[in-house]
Design an enzyme around this catalytic site. Structure first.
Site, PDB file in Angstrom:
ATOM      1  N   SER A 139       4.549   6.080   7.316  1.00 33.52           N
ATOM      2  CA  SER A 139       5.055   6.922   6.220  1.00 33.52           C
ATOM      3  C   SER A 139       4.031   8.002   5.942  1.00 33.52           C
ATOM      4  O   SER A 139       2.853   7.867   6.307  1.00 33.52           O
ATOM      5  CB  SER A 139       5.230   6.046   4.973  1.00 33.52           C
ATOM      6  OG  SER A 139       5.460   6.830   3.822  1.00 33.52           O
ATOM      7  N   TYR A 152       1.653   0.145  -1.795  1.00 35.23           N
ATOM      8  CA  TYR A 152       2.449   0.671  -0.682  1.00 35.23           C
ATOM      9  C   TYR A 152       1.606   1.586   0.212  1.00 35.23           C
ATOM     10  O   TYR A 152       1.639   1.469   1.444  1.00 35.23           O
ATOM     11  CB  TYR A 152       3.665   1.416  -1.226  1.00 35.23           C
ATOM     12  CG  TYR A 152       4.595   1.933  -0.152  1.00 35.23           C
ATOM     13  CD1 TYR A 152       5.264   1.063   0.686  1.00 35.23           C
ATOM     14  CD2 TYR A 152       4.799   3.302   0.013  1.00 35.23           C
ATOM     15  CE1 TYR A 152       6.121   1.543   1.677  1.00 35.23           C
ATOM     16  CE2 TYR A 152       5.656   3.788   0.981  1.00 35.23           C
ATOM     17  CZ  TYR A 152       6.313   2.904   1.819  1.00 35.23           C
ATOM     18  OH  TYR A 152       7.152   3.378   2.795  1.00 35.23           O
TER      19      TYR A 152
HETATM   20  C1  8X3 Z   1       8.291   6.480   1.618  1.00 34.37           C
HETATM   21  C2  8X3 Z   1       7.656   7.759   1.232  1.00 34.37           C
HETATM   22  O1  8X3 Z   1       6.819   9.109  -0.768  1.00 34.37           O
HETATM   23  O2  8X3 Z   1       8.070   7.111  -1.278  1.00 34.37           O
HETATM   24  O3  8X3 Z   1       7.723   5.944   2.768  1.00 34.37           O
HETATM   25  O4  8X3 Z   1       5.846   6.936  -0.427  1.00 34.37           O
HETATM   26  S1  8X3 Z   1       7.074   7.702  -0.381  1.00 34.37           S
END
Ligand code: 8X3
Length: 253
Positions: A139, A152
């Protein structure tokens, strides 16, 4: 002989779109995910379009389940040349000071350890094919950080690190490693999982954005990278919608 592509997290979003697209490119797709009811629908759809796919129940957080995926790969009707490590997701948008350890553990298990388990299990088959490709769907969150994204972004940075490390370690062997870094992609489930089913909050992420990316856009990038001649290695591909110039720079109307 037909080449086999394995896609994890294939029951929805980028995974399902990638499975459809790779089948259209001529791969026999092993569509792997936990939700077999969804996979059955996907396989039927691929077959109706003239493609070939097999559903494989797989939970990337389980060693045993991933071993079952390797067994299914060994029984597949051709050499396994492509693995798309797509299974993953986000939970929560809390600051580090109050983030849930349980959410962080889940994100590490699915995104990071899931990639590790599946890659370890399938690498022998990919190498044996003589022309293997491993795609890791990371990502833009694997390249930058943002407030509330600690768990994340840490997990996605770890996937980015795995991709880079693996590429170094496999240098000289017939397996290339491609990292795909999507930015703002509107899928049916990413936001719902992140916000624990809160559809309004999930939709708010895309409020006013004229045209976020959709799963097919990312599948298109994955398919393009994976179908270059084998000596060509697209190390990293960053893809964002036109309206997103950077993580915090999003044009909204
Ligand atoms: C998802 C992109 O901007 O929500 O992988 O982190 S974000």
């Amino acid at each position: 002989m037909t080449s086999v592509a394995i896609v994890t997290g294939a029951s929805s979003g980028i995974g399902a779109a990638t499975a459809r697209r790779l089948a259209a490119e001529g791969f026999h797709v092993l569509a792997a995910a936990r939700r077999t009811d969804r996979l059955a629908g996907l396989v039927a759809e691929i077959e109706a379009a003239g493609g070939a796919a097999t559903a494989v129940e797989c939970d990337v957080t389980s060693d045993e389940s991933v071993a079952g995926l390797a067994t299914a790969a060994a029984a597949a009707p051709g050499p396994v040349t492509l693995l798309v490590n797509n299974a993953g997701g986000a939970r929560g948008l809390d600051p580090v000071e109050s983030g849930s350890v349980g959410d962080w553990q889940w994100m590490y298990d699915v995104n990071v350890l899931g990639t590790l388990r599946v890659t370890q299990a399938l690498l022998p088959a990919l190498e044996a094919s003589g022309a293997g490709t491993i795609v890791i769907v990371s990502s833009t969150a694997g390249r930058v950080v943002y407030e509330g994204g600690g768990g994340y972004t840490a997990a996605k940075h770890a996937q980015t690190a795995i991709a880079g490390t693996l590429r170094l370690e496999l240098c000289g062997r017939p397996v290339r490693v491609i990292e795909i870094d999507p930015g703002m992609v509107r899928t049916e489930e990413f936001g719902l999982v992140r916000f624990d089913g809160d559809a309004e909050r999930a939709a708010g992420v895309y409020a006013g954005v004229a045209e976020p990316l959709v799963a097919d856009d990312v599948a298109d990038c994955i398919a393009w990278c994976a179908t270059r001649p084998q000596h060509v290695n697209i190390d990293q591909l960053v893809v964002r919608p036109l309206a997103q110039a950077a993580q915090h720079k999003v044009h909204r109307v």
